[in-house]
Every structure is written in structure tokens, then in C-alpha cells.
Scaffold this motif. Structure first.
Motif, PDB file in Angstrom:
ATOM      1  N   GLN A  79      52.757 -33.329 102.806  1.00  0.00           N
ATOM      2  CA  GLN A  79      53.752 -33.239 103.863  1.00  0.00           C
ATOM      3  C   GLN A  79      53.357 -32.099 104.793  1.00  0.00           C
ATOM      4  OE1 GLN A  79      57.818 -32.509 102.547  1.00  0.00           O
ATOM      5  NE2 GLN A  79      58.668 -33.560 104.332  1.00  0.00           N
ATOM      6  N   ARG A  80      53.031 -32.446 106.020  1.00  0.00           N
ATOM      7  CA  ARG A  80      52.717 -31.429 107.014  1.00  0.00           C
ATOM      8  C   ARG A  80      54.013 -30.773 107.471  1.00  0.00           C
ATOM      9  NH1 ARG A  80      47.499 -31.854 108.971  1.00  0.00           N
ATOM     10  NH2 ARG A  80      46.417 -33.805 108.475  1.00  0.00           N
ATOM     11  N   PRO A  81      53.933 -29.537 107.966  1.00  0.00           N
ATOM     12  CA  PRO A  81      55.147 -28.865 108.458  1.00  0.00           C
ATOM     13  C   PRO A  81      55.865 -29.717 109.495  1.00  0.00           C
ATOM     14  CG  PRO A  81      53.316 -27.323 108.326  1.00  0.00           C
ATOM     15  CD  PRO A  81      52.746 -28.672 108.048  1.00  0.00           C
ATOM     16  N   GLY A  82      57.168 -29.957 109.260  1.00  0.00           N
ATOM     17  CA  GLY A  82      57.965 -30.759 110.182  1.00  0.00           C
ATOM     18  C   GLY A  82      57.766 -32.249 110.042  1.00  0.00           C
ATOM     19  N   GLY A  83      56.931 -32.664 109.115  1.00  0.00           N
ATOM     20  CA  GLY A  83      56.640 -34.089 108.960  1.00  0.00           C
ATOM     21  C   GLY A  83      57.261 -34.675 107.713  1.00  0.00           C
ATOM     22  N   HIS A  84      56.875 -35.904 107.411  1.00  0.00           N
ATOM     23  CA  HIS A  84      57.376 -36.578 106.228  1.00  0.00           C
ATOM     24  C   HIS A  84      56.234 -36.744 105.225  1.00  0.00           C
ATOM     25  CE1 HIS A  84      55.964 -39.697 109.050  1.00  0.00           C
ATOM     26  NE2 HIS A  84      55.484 -40.277 107.969  1.00  0.00           N
ATOM     27  N   PRO A  85      56.560 -36.965 103.960  1.00  0.00           N
ATOM     28  CA  PRO A  85      55.497 -37.125 102.950  1.00  0.00           C
ATOM     29  C   PRO A  85      54.607 -38.325 103.263  1.00  0.00           C
ATOM     30  CG  PRO A  85      57.619 -36.698 101.905  1.00  0.00           C
ATOM     31  CD  PRO A  85      57.903 -36.971 103.350  1.00  0.00           C
ATOM     32  N   VAL A  86      53.313 -38.119 103.049  1.00  0.00           N
ATOM     33  CA  VAL A  86      52.329 -39.179 103.246  1.00  0.00           C
ATOM     34  C   VAL A  86      51.566 -39.362 101.947  1.00  0.00           C
ATOM     35  CG1 VAL A  86      50.261 -39.897 104.503  1.00  0.00           C
ATOM     36  CG2 VAL A  86      52.112 -38.726 105.717  1.00  0.00           C
ATOM     37  N   PHE A  87      51.469 -40.600 101.517  1.00  0.00           N
ATOM     38  CA  PHE A  87      50.819 -40.939 100.251  1.00  0.00           C
ATOM     39  C   PHE A  87      49.334 -40.591 100.277  1.00  0.00           C
ATOM     40  CE2 PHE A  87      50.339 -43.375  96.392  1.00  0.00           C
ATOM     41  CZ  PHE A  87      49.107 -44.003  96.490  1.00  0.00           C
ATOM     42  N   LEU A  88      48.880 -39.965  99.174  1.00  0.00           N
ATOM     43  CA  LEU A  88      47.454 -39.667  99.039  1.00  0.00           C
ATOM     44  C   LEU A  88      46.796 -40.577  98.001  1.00  0.00           C
ATOM     45  CD1 LEU A  88      47.523 -35.746  99.007  1.00  0.00           C
ATOM     46  CD2 LEU A  88      46.861 -37.248 100.905  1.00  0.00           C
ATOM     47  N   ILE A  89      47.390 -40.634  96.790  1.00  0.00           N
ATOM     48  CA  ILE A  89      46.738 -41.352  95.700  1.00  0.00           C
ATOM     49  C   ILE A  89      47.748 -41.682  94.618  1.00  0.00           C
ATOM     50  CG2 ILE A  89      46.164 -39.457  94.123  1.00  0.00           C
ATOM     51  CD1 ILE A  89      43.390 -41.682  95.229  1.00  0.00           C
ATOM     52  N   GLN A  90      47.407 -42.664  93.796  1.00  0.00           N
ATOM     53  CA  GLN A  90      48.188 -42.948  92.588  1.00  0.00           C
ATOM     54  C   GLN A  90      47.237 -42.984  91.407  1.00  0.00           C
ATOM     55  OE1 GLN A  90      51.760 -45.576  92.092  1.00  0.00           O
ATOM     56  NE2 GLN A  90      50.245 -47.020  91.305  1.00  0.00           N
ATOM     57  N   LEU A  91      47.630 -42.333  90.311  1.00  0.00           N
ATOM     58  CA  LEU A  91      46.854 -42.328  89.070  1.00  0.00           C
ATOM     59  C   LEU A  91      47.656 -43.036  87.992  1.00  0.00           C
ATOM     60  CD1 LEU A  91      45.766 -38.576  89.192  1.00  0.00           C
ATOM     61  CD2 LEU A  91      44.451 -40.550  89.966  1.00  0.00           C
ATOM     62  N   VAL A  92      46.998 -43.883  87.244  1.00  0.00           N
ATOM     63  CA  VAL A  92      47.686 -44.699  86.254  1.00  0.00           C
ATOM     64  C   VAL A  92      47.094 -44.540  84.852  1.00  0.00           C
ATOM     65  CG1 VAL A  92      48.353 -47.047  85.625  1.00  0.00           C
ATOM     66  CG2 VAL A  92      48.277 -46.390  88.018  1.00  0.00           C
ATOM     67  N   LYS A  93      45.771 -44.414  84.763  1.00  0.00           N
ATOM     68  CA  LYS A  93      45.106 -44.416  83.461  1.00  0.00           C
ATOM     69  C   LYS A  93      44.919 -43.022  82.904  1.00  0.00           C
ATOM     70  CE  LYS A  93      42.461 -48.545  84.769  1.00  0.00           C
ATOM     71  NZ  LYS A  93      41.106 -49.077  84.999  1.00  0.00           N
ATOM     72  N   SER A  94      45.001 -42.901  81.599  1.00  0.00           N
ATOM     73  CA  SER A  94      44.754 -41.647  80.897  1.00  0.00           C
ATOM     74  C   SER A  94      43.358 -41.131  81.220  1.00  0.00           C
ATOM     75  CB  SER A  94      44.885 -41.878  79.393  1.00  0.00           C
ATOM     76  OG  SER A  94      44.409 -40.780  78.668  1.00  0.00           O
ATOM     77  N   GLY A  95      43.260 -39.836  81.609  1.00  0.00           N
ATOM     78  CA  GLY A  95      41.975 -39.224  81.905  1.00  0.00           C
ATOM     79  C   GLY A  95      41.360 -39.645  83.229  1.00  0.00           C
ATOM     80  N   GLU A  96      42.109 -40.361  84.027  1.00  0.00           N
ATOM     81  CA  GLU A  96      41.575 -40.885  85.290  1.00  0.00           C
ATOM     82  C   GLU A  96      41.222 -39.760  86.262  1.00  0.00           C
ATOM     83  OE1 GLU A  96      44.271 -43.650  87.121  1.00  0.00           O
ATOM     84  OE2 GLU A  96      42.673 -44.604  88.270  1.00  0.00           O
ATOM     85  N   VAL A  97      40.098 -39.928  86.946  1.00  0.00           N
ATOM     86  CA  VAL A  97      39.660 -39.006  87.992  1.00  0.00           C
ATOM     87  C   VAL A  97      39.351 -39.829  89.235  1.00  0.00           C
ATOM     88  CG1 VAL A  97      37.981 -37.289  88.733  1.00  0.00           C
ATOM     89  CG2 VAL A  97      38.688 -37.374  86.327  1.00  0.00           C
ATOM     90  N   LYS A  98      39.954 -39.436  90.347  1.00  0.00           N
ATOM     91  CA  LYS A  98      39.679 -40.120  91.612  1.00  0.00           C
ATOM     92  C   LYS A  98      39.311 -39.099  92.674  1.00  0.00           C
ATOM     93  CE  LYS A  98      42.423 -44.356  91.157  1.00  0.00           C
ATOM     94  NZ  LYS A  98      43.473 -45.199  91.785  1.00  0.00           N
ATOM     95  N   LYS A  99      38.421 -39.488  93.559  1.00  0.00           N
ATOM     96  CA  LYS A  99      37.998 -38.583  94.620  1.00  0.00           C
ATOM     97  C   LYS A  99      38.222 -39.215  95.982  1.00  0.00           C
ATOM     98  CE  LYS A  99      34.616 -35.917  91.976  1.00  0.00           C
ATOM     99  NZ  LYS A  99      33.269 -35.305  91.966  1.00  0.00           N
ATOM    100  N   GLN A 100      38.636 -38.369  96.911  1.00  0.00           N
ATOM    101  CA  GLN A 100      38.759 -38.758  98.312  1.00  0.00           C
ATOM    102  C   GLN A 100      38.129 -37.631  99.119  1.00  0.00           C
ATOM    103  OE1 GLN A 100      42.924 -39.209  99.235  1.00  0.00           O
ATOM    104  NE2 GLN A 100      43.093 -41.231  98.309  1.00  0.00           N
TER     105      GLN A 100
END
Lengths: 111, 119
Positions: free
Chosen positions: A37-58
Motif C-alpha cells: 500500500q503506497r501512501p494515500g493509496g489502496h492495497p495492491v496484491f503482490l503474491i499468494q503462497l499456498v504450499k509448505s516451504g514455497e519460495v517465489k520471486k518477483q
């Protein structure tokens, strides 16, 4: 009931330094989402993690989900001024829990 | 693609008055959420709809807050009567419903929010 702790509350870094925020749940999670969430803004989705031990990169962002599915982290490598904002985790406990947002980690980056 | 629409963007009322907020989700999104975000805190889920049914309203102060989504599209959130502590940003979000899932936990798309000030 299900509780969430997100730390640190604030982080001030010099541009180019790394940044990490941690999210811990009192119960096992079904999945976890991260939002910015940027100052004055609304939340914006980055990522969802579901699996145990999961690692994701962006690009410079790395997201991890703990093996026990009770904690998660967001790591930013070589922060830039565009990374400024508050990072929230959003937990879902499955049929035994609710949707809960963490209190967020507010990141400021000094150029 | 149009995003989540909310109105009004700002509202100032006196305590004990009533106020209503409107949300139009992204077309095709079956799940709609209303959140309350107090300054410096994370969003707090007030109510979650799946089409026009309520999935979770456990944190909705039902003595003063009400919400409806009659046709499974638009939604309104009402506060009656308002208290000083209701001053916050009210966020609406929507998401897809995953086929076969009762409770959706897909990516949430947030609207710009309504900033409410109660004097």
C-alpha cells in the motif's frame, strides 16, 4: 482465535540496502497473501503462497512460506525509492480461521 | 478493465448521524469484501459476500453496521448511528470465485476507499 504478528512495524533503509518483513500466525494457515500500500493509496496484491516451504520471486522481491505454514517473509534486495510503502500480509486460516491482515511494515527508503 | 468503484470518496458527518457507502466490484467477481482501515493499521475485514450470501461477518458491529449485496453485484455498507471511533477508510475489494471452492481466497482487487470522518 487466530492471531497474526507482523514485524518490524517500521523500517528505514538507505537506498540499495535490503529489507525484510516477517509475518507469524498463531495457527496453521491455508494460504498467505502479500499486499503493498503506497501512501494515500489502496492495497495492491503482490503474491499468494499456498504450499509448505514455497519460495517465489518477483524481480528483487522474494517471498517465502514456512515449512509449518505458520510464518512467511518478504525480502527486498537492493531497495529503491519506488519500494516505499506499507507491506501487509493477509492470512487465511482455512475452514478453521478467517481472513486477517497483519498490521503492516512501513518501509521508508532514503535516497 | 474497470477496477473496483467506490463512492463517495470522502464523507464528513457528525456522531450519531447515518452514512452509507457504495461499491461496484469488477465485473464477474463473485466475492466482495468490506474492510475498515484505521490510520496506521492493517485492513480489518468487516464482511465477506459470496454472490449475495454472507460468508463471514464475525467482525461486523451488527448493532450499528449493516451491509447488503442484493443482486450479487453492487454492495452498500451502512453505519447508523456513527461513533467517533468509526473514523477510518472503508475499503471494498472483490475477487474471482475459484470453481468448486466455497470460500474464495484469490487475489483481492481493492477500490480507492471512502475516507470517513466522524466529528
Amino acid at each position: 482465535g487466530q492471531q497474526v504478528m507482523q514485524i518490524p512495524q517500521y523500517q528505514h533503509v538507505q537506498e540499495g540496502e535490503d529489507f525484510t518483513t516477517y509475518c507469524n500466525s498463531s495457527t496453521t494457515l491455508s494460504n498467505i497473501q502479500w499486499y503493498k500500500q503506497r501512501p494515500g493509496g489502496h492495497p495492491v496484491f503482490l503474491i499468494q503462497l499456498v504450499k509448505s516451504g514455497e519460495v517465489k520471486k518477483q524481480k528483487r522481491l522474494t517471498f517465502q512460506f514456512g515449512e509449518a505454514k505458520k510464518n512467511s517473509s518478504l525480502h527486498i534486495t537492493a531497495t529503491q525509492t519506488t519500494d516505499v510503502g506499507t507491506y501487509f500480509c493477509n492470512l487465511y486460516g482455512g475452514s478453521q480461521g478467517n481472513l486477517i491482515f497483519g498490521k503492516g511494515t512501513k518501509l521508508s527508503v532514503k535516497p | 478493465e474497470a477496477g473496483v468503484a467506490q463512492s463517495p470518496r470522502y464523507k464528513i458527518i457528525e456522531k450519531r448521524q447515518s452514512v452509507a457507502f457504495w461499491c461496484n466490484p469488477i465485473s464477474g467477481h463473485a466475492t466482495l469484501y468490506w474492510y475498515q482501515q484505521i490510520l496506521g493499521q492493517g485492513p480489518k475485514l468487516l464482511i465477506q459476500f459470496q454472490n449475495n450470501g454472507v460468508v463471514d461477518d464475525s467482525q461486523l458491529p451488527k448493532d450499528r453496521f449493516s451491509a447488503e449485496r442484493l443482486k450479487g453485484v453492487d454492495s452498500t455498507l451502512k453505519i447508523q448511528p456513527a461513533k467517533l471511533e468509526d473514523s477510518a477508510v472503508y475499503l471494498c475489494a472483490s475477487s474471482f470465485l475459484t470453481s468448486g471452492e466455497w470460500v474464495s481466497y484469490n487475489e483481492q482487487f481493492f477500490g480507492p476507499g471512502t475516507r470517513l470522518t466522524v466529528l
